[in-house]
Motif scaffolding. Structure first.
Motif, short mmCIF file in Angstrom:
data_model
loop_
_atom_site.label_atom_id
_atom_site.label_comp_id
_atom_site.label_asym_id
_atom_site.label_seq_id
_atom_site.Cartn_x
_atom_site.Cartn_y
_atom_site.Cartn_z
N GLU A 1 12.91 6.86 -3.01
CA GLU A 1 12.91 6.49 -4.45
C GLU A 1 13.02 4.98 -4.66
O GLU A 1 12.50 4.44 -5.63
CB GLU A 1 14.11 7.15 -5.14
CG GLU A 1 13.81 8.54 -5.66
CD GLU A 1 13.35 8.53 -7.10
OE1 GLU A 1 14.13 8.08 -7.94
OE2 GLU A 1 12.21 8.96 -7.37
N ASN A 2 13.75 4.31 -3.77
CA ASN A 2 13.89 2.85 -3.91
C ASN A 2 12.98 2.12 -2.92
O ASN A 2 13.25 0.99 -2.54
CB ASN A 2 15.35 2.42 -3.74
CG ASN A 2 15.89 2.81 -2.38
OD1 ASN A 2 15.23 3.54 -1.65
ND2 ASN A 2 17.08 2.34 -2.04
N GLY A 3 11.89 2.77 -2.53
CA GLY A 3 10.96 2.17 -1.57
C GLY A 3 10.16 1.03 -2.18
O GLY A 3 10.15 0.82 -3.40
N THR A 4 9.48 0.28 -1.31
CA THR A 4 8.73 -0.89 -1.77
C THR A 4 7.42 -1.02 -0.99
O THR A 4 7.37 -0.70 0.21
CB THR A 4 9.62 -2.15 -1.65
OG1 THR A 4 8.91 -3.26 -2.19
CG2 THR A 4 10.02 -2.45 -0.23
N ILE A 5 6.38 -1.49 -1.69
CA ILE A 5 5.04 -1.59 -1.11
C ILE A 5 4.52 -3.01 -1.31
O ILE A 5 4.67 -3.58 -2.40
CB ILE A 5 4.06 -0.61 -1.81
CG1 ILE A 5 4.60 0.81 -1.80
CG2 ILE A 5 2.68 -0.67 -1.15
CD1 ILE A 5 3.78 1.80 -2.64
N VAL A 6 3.89 -3.56 -0.28
CA VAL A 6 3.28 -4.89 -0.41
C VAL A 6 1.83 -4.81 0.08
O VAL A 6 1.54 -4.30 1.17
CB VAL A 6 4.05 -5.96 0.40
CG1 VAL A 6 3.40 -7.33 0.18
CG2 VAL A 6 5.52 -5.99 0.02
N LEU A 7 0.91 -5.35 -0.75
CA LEU A 7 -0.51 -5.45 -0.43
C LEU A 7 -0.86 -6.93 -0.23
O LEU A 7 -0.12 -7.80 -0.67
CB LEU A 7 -1.35 -4.89 -1.58
CG LEU A 7 -0.93 -3.55 -2.20
CD1 LEU A 7 -1.85 -3.19 -3.37
CD2 LEU A 7 -0.93 -2.45 -1.15
N VAL A 8 -1.99 -7.18 0.40
CA VAL A 8 -2.42 -8.57 0.64
C VAL A 8 -3.78 -8.78 0.00
O VAL A 8 -4.74 -8.08 0.34
CB VAL A 8 -2.47 -8.86 2.16
CG1 VAL A 8 -2.95 -10.29 2.41
CG2 VAL A 8 -1.11 -8.63 2.80
N SER A 9 -3.86 -9.75 -0.94
CA SER A 9 -5.16 -10.04 -1.58
C SER A 9 -5.73 -11.30 -0.95
O SER A 9 -6.03 -11.31 0.24
CB SER A 9 -4.99 -10.16 -3.10
OG SER A 9 -4.11 -11.22 -3.44
N GLY A 10 -5.88 -12.39 -1.70
CA GLY A 10 -6.41 -13.65 -1.17
C GLY A 10 -6.74 -14.57 -2.33
O GLY A 10 -7.09 -14.11 -3.42
N THR A 11 -6.63 -15.88 -2.11
CA THR A 11 -6.83 -16.86 -3.20
C THR A 11 -8.14 -16.67 -3.98
O THR A 11 -8.16 -16.87 -5.20
CB THR A 11 -6.75 -18.29 -2.62
OG1 THR A 11 -5.51 -18.43 -1.95
CG2 THR A 11 -6.84 -19.34 -3.73
#
Ligand SMILES: NC(=O)c1ccc[n+]([C@@H]2O[C@H](COP(=O)([O-])OP(=O)(O)OC[C@H]3O[C@@H](n4cnc5c(N)ncnc54)[C@H](OP(=O)(O)O)[C@@H]3O)[C@@H](O)[C@H]2O)c1
Length: 234
Positions: free
Chosen positions: A120-130
């Protein structure tokens, strides 16, 4: 979030930015599983990190993997997805342009199926680009795919709260994505960063620090941070 003792799944974790995130998470005491298509690249992983072969475009494989790895607290995806088209839009091979969106579909698959089994308190990170917000000529695929990823995160983050979803946007980063070696490599990075406030390629470790910030800071969601040497303002 204190990552010590947490379980983290890192897609694209066998090279470059994803690998640096794996190393930093493991050093802070997280239990880390790294995913990629090629088992050869698993040799890069630090001791104690598990490798799972997986293509982020394969929804069935992803679903099985998430069920098998659950429960977990941290999802990172830096997987490039597939080939990316480059060059002026009016000369663009449209199949190549369409295929460039494999990165978006891979990220979307990870969030769609990964969130189902996340704490429930999890976290997700994605990578885009300039190029998502400041592209050079010939970067329409990087620009439109990156822009879609950032819009995706802003839209989906409120839907999956209290879980958090954020994006890190790198500038030009020295990773194995560029195959050139030696002087040619140095010259490419020098030329492509000459107008930036910090005129050098960034390191995968510098981008991973941004990823770790997004994971650790419990008051950040639905947003993007730039680790770009000032490219956005150049
Ligand atoms: N380097 C830069 O200058 C830069 C700049 C802006 C944004 N980015 C973004 O940052 C991310 C990471 O780039 P990087 O430079 O670290 O690249 P990299 O060194 O080439 O690493 C890419 C990783 O993704 C994995 N991967 C690729 N396609 C996959 C798929 N379909 N399924 C599962 N894993 C897959 C690769 O392993 P396998 O090939 O074995 O699958 C590898 O582990 C990418 O999304 C890239 O667009 C990079």
């Amino acid at each position: 979030m204190d990552v010590a003792g947490k379980k983290a799944l890192v897609f694209g974790g066998t090279s470059g930015i994803g690998l640096a995130a794996v190393e930093q998470l493991a050093a802070l005491g997280a239990s880390v599983v790294a995913m990629g298509r090629s088992p050869d690249k698993a040799d890069n992983l630090p001791a104690g990190v598990e490798f799972r072969q997986c293509d982020v475009r394969d929804r069935d494989a992803l679903t099985a993997l998430f069920e098998d790895c659950a429960p977990y607290d941290i999802l990172v995806t830096a997987a490039t997805g597939g080939a990316r088209a480059a060059g002026p839009f009016m000369e663009m091979d449209m199949d190549g342009y369409e295929a460039s969106f494999d990165k978006l579909w891979g990220y979307a698959n990870v969030v769609r199926f990964g969130t189902e089994h996340m704490s429930e308190n999890g976290t997700i990170v994605l990578v885009s680009g300039t190029p998502a917000r400041r592209a050079k000529p010939g970067q329409v695929s990087l620009s439109s795919v990156g822009g879609a990823i950032e819009a995706f995160a802003r839209t989906v983050a409120p839907e999956i709260a209290p879980r958090r979803l954020n994006v890190v946007s790198p500038g030009i980063i020295d990773t194995p994505m560029v195959a050139l070696q030696g002087k040619e490599r140095e010259e490419l990075y020098a030329k492509n960063t000459a107008t930036h406030s910090i005129p050098r390629a960034g390191t995968a470790e510098e981008v991973a620090q941004g990823i770790l910030f997004m994971i650790q800071n419990d008051f950040v969601t639905g947003t993007t941070i730039d680790v770009d040497g000032g490219w956005l303002l150049s």
